[in-house]
Enzyme design. Sequence first.
Site, PDB file in Angstrom:
ATOM      1  N   ASP A  97      -6.059  -8.594   3.382  1.00  0.00           N
ATOM      2  CA  ASP A  97      -6.031  -7.565   4.414  1.00  0.00           C
ATOM      3  C   ASP A  97      -7.402  -7.578   5.088  1.00  0.00           C
ATOM      4  O   ASP A  97      -8.343  -8.182   4.594  1.00  0.00           O
ATOM      5  CB  ASP A  97      -5.711  -6.204   3.777  1.00  0.00           C
ATOM      6  CG  ASP A  97      -5.266  -5.180   4.822  1.00  0.00           C
ATOM      7  OD1 ASP A  97      -4.933  -4.066   4.421  1.00  0.00           O
ATOM      8  OD2 ASP A  97      -5.250  -5.508   6.031  1.00  0.00           O
ATOM      9  N   ASP A 275       3.643  -5.754   0.090  1.00  0.00           N
ATOM     10  CA  ASP A 275       2.636  -5.617  -0.969  1.00  0.00           C
ATOM     11  C   ASP A 275       2.603  -4.151  -1.381  1.00  0.00           C
ATOM     12  O   ASP A 275       2.845  -3.262  -0.548  1.00  0.00           O
ATOM     13  CB  ASP A 275       1.243  -6.047  -0.471  1.00  0.00           C
ATOM     14  CG  ASP A 275       0.485  -4.881   0.172  1.00  0.00           C
ATOM     15  OD1 ASP A 275       0.764  -4.621   1.357  1.00  0.00           O
ATOM     16  OD2 ASP A 275      -0.318  -4.233  -0.517  1.00  0.00           O
TER      17      ASP A 275
HETATM   18  C1  LIG Z   1       0.107   2.128   0.705  1.00  0.00           C
HETATM   19  N1  LIG Z   1       0.470   2.288   2.083  1.00  0.00           N
HETATM   20  C2  LIG Z   1      -0.105   1.500   3.019  1.00  0.00           C
HETATM   21  N2  LIG Z   1      -0.969   0.497   2.760  1.00  0.00           N
HETATM   22  C3  LIG Z   1      -1.336   0.008   3.981  1.00  0.00           C
HETATM   23  C4  LIG Z   1      -2.239  -1.015   4.279  1.00  0.00           C
HETATM   24  C5  LIG Z   1      -2.913  -1.781   3.156  1.00  0.00           C
HETATM   25  C6  LIG Z   1      -1.938  -2.790   2.578  1.00  0.00           C
HETATM   26  N3  LIG Z   1      -2.332  -3.206   1.229  1.00  0.00           N
HETATM   27  C7  LIG Z   1      -3.559  -4.005   1.183  1.00  0.00           C
HETATM   28  C8  LIG Z   1      -4.022  -4.218  -0.243  1.00  0.00           C
HETATM   29  C9  LIG Z   1      -4.380  -2.891  -0.901  1.00  0.00           C
HETATM   30  C10 LIG Z   1      -4.962  -3.108  -2.285  1.00  0.00           C
HETATM   31  C11 LIG Z   1      -6.097  -4.098  -2.284  1.00  0.00           C
HETATM   32  C12 LIG Z   1      -5.722  -5.407  -1.634  1.00  0.00           C
HETATM   33  C13 LIG Z   1      -5.194  -5.170  -0.231  1.00  0.00           C
HETATM   34  C14 LIG Z   1      -2.489  -1.280   5.657  1.00  0.00           C
HETATM   35  N4  LIG Z   1      -3.396  -2.255   5.997  1.00  0.00           N
HETATM   36  C15 LIG Z   1      -3.695  -2.451   7.292  1.00  0.00           C
HETATM   37  N5  LIG Z   1      -4.594  -3.375   7.645  1.00  0.00           N
HETATM   38  N6  LIG Z   1      -3.086  -1.740   8.297  1.00  0.00           N
HETATM   39  C16 LIG Z   1      -2.157  -0.786   8.045  1.00  0.00           C
HETATM   40  O1  LIG Z   1      -1.621  -0.168   8.980  1.00  0.00           O
HETATM   41  C17 LIG Z   1      -1.828  -0.525   6.660  1.00  0.00           C
HETATM   42  C18 LIG Z   1      -0.892   0.468   6.320  1.00  0.00           C
HETATM   43  C19 LIG Z   1      -0.657   0.736   4.972  1.00  0.00           C
HETATM   44  N7  LIG Z   1       0.108   1.660   4.346  1.00  0.00           N
END
Ligand SMILES: CNc1nc2c(CCNCC3CCCCC3)c3nc(N)[nH]c(=O)c3cc2[nH]1
Length: 381
Positions: A97, A275
Site C-alpha cells: 500500500d 486484503d
Molecule cells: C480496513 N479498512 C480499510 N483499509 C483500507 C486501506 C488499507 C488497506 N490495507 C493495507 C494494509 C494494512 C496493514 C498493513 C499492510 C497494508 C486503504 N488503503 C488506501 N491506500 N486507500 C484506501 O482508500 C484504503 C481504504 C481502506 N479501508
Amino acid sequence: MTEKTGKTFSFKLITTDGAARRGEITTPHGVVRTPAFMPVGTQATVKAMYPEQVRETGADVVLGNTYHLMLRPTAERVARLGGLHTFMNWPHTILTDSGGFQVMSLAQLRKLDEDGVRFQSHIDGQKYHLTPERSVEIQGLLGSDIQMQLDECIKLPSPREEVQRAMELSLRWAERSRNQFEAMGGPGKGQGLYGIVQGGDQPDLRIRSAEELGKMPFEGYSVGGLAVGEPQDVMLSMLDITTPVMPVDKPRYLMGVGTPDDLLESVKRGIDQFDCVMPTRAGRHGLAYTRYGKVNLKNARHQDDPRPLDEASTCPASSVYSRAYLHHLVRAGEGLAGMLLTWNNIAYYQYLMQGMRDAIGAGSFEDFYSKTKEDWARGDI
Ligand SMILES: CNc1nc2c(CCNCC3CCCCC3)c3nc(N)[nH]c(=O)c3cc2[nH]1
C-alpha cells in the site's frame, strides 16, 4: 533467492459467472490466481506465521507496508539488503500500500496538503513528508510487484464537500504517482501501479473517480474509501455502482476487506483482490473462522470438546488439534494459541477463495454462494 519469472505485468480474465470473475495476474515473482485473498504482512511478516506456512495455505501474494517499513528499518536499508522478497524470504508476489491510509490512522501530528502528508513517527516522533513521488520511490526500493498510488481515504460518514475534495486530490495524486512510477521504470521491470477509486458513499463522485482513473494507464485499480465504518450494505451498494465503470480487463482490488461474508458478496460484484487484518488479528484474539462460521475458543463450552476445528481441512491447525486444547492454550495465554488459530484462519480464507475460483470456473457461483451462506448459518455445532 527470489523466484524471478522475467515476465512483464499482465492480467488474464479467464472466465466470468455473472459479475464474478476468475483471472490470473502475472508479476515478476509469479502468478496470482484471482479472486485472491492477500494475507497482511505489516512489518515484513505475516504475524505468527512462517512464510513457508503462508505459502502452504495457498496464498500467492502477501502485503508489505510502506508506512511501517519506511520508519523501521527504512526502505533504503531493505533495498541494500536485497529488497523485501529476500528480506522476508517470500519469493512470490508482494503488494504494497502507499502508506497514506496508515499515516492517517497511526501517525501523530499529521498535516495533509496538496503536496502530500507531513507526520511524526508513532515510533520515535521523527518528522516525515510523504508525497506521491516519495511513496512510489519507497515501494520501488522495497521491490514491490504491485504498488499503490498515494491517496486520501476519509472515514464515512463525511460531508459531501469533504468527500469531493479528497477524491479530487487523490486524482491529482494519481497523475503524480503514475509519472514517478514511469520515471523509475516500473513498467519495464514488470511491476504494476494501481490507481485508487475514491468518492465515499457518493455515487456520482465514485463514477467520476473511476472514469478519470480509467483514462490513465494503470495496471490495475483499487476501490478505496470503503470499510471505514460504513454498514456492509452501503459498501456493497458502492460496489454495485463502481465496478461496472471500472476497466473490465484490469484487476480490481477492494482495500481492507473483509469478513468471509464480505468476500463472498464482493466477489459476486466483480472484485478480484482483497486484503484484511481480520484473519490474523482474530487468530491472536482466540477467534477461529471455519466453514461453519466463527468459533470463539475463549468460550468455556469448548473445554471438554475433543473435536478439531475442521477434520476435513488439509491444514494441521484445523484438523489435528482439539478445541479443548485450543481453548486451554487461549486461556493460558500461550503463544501457540495465536500461531495455530492464525494458521487456521489464513487457511480457511484461502479455502474459501479456492472454492470461489473453482465455482466461477465451473459456472456454479450462485450455487456456491447459497451453499456457503447456509453452512455459515448452520453455525458451529
Ligand atoms: C480496513 N479498512 C480499510 N483499509 C483500507 C486501506 C488499507 C488497506 N490495507 C493495507 C494494509 C494494512 C496493514 C498493513 C499492510 C497494508 C486503504 N488503503 C488506501 N491506500 N486507500 C484506501 O482508500 C484504503 C481504504 C481502506 N479501508
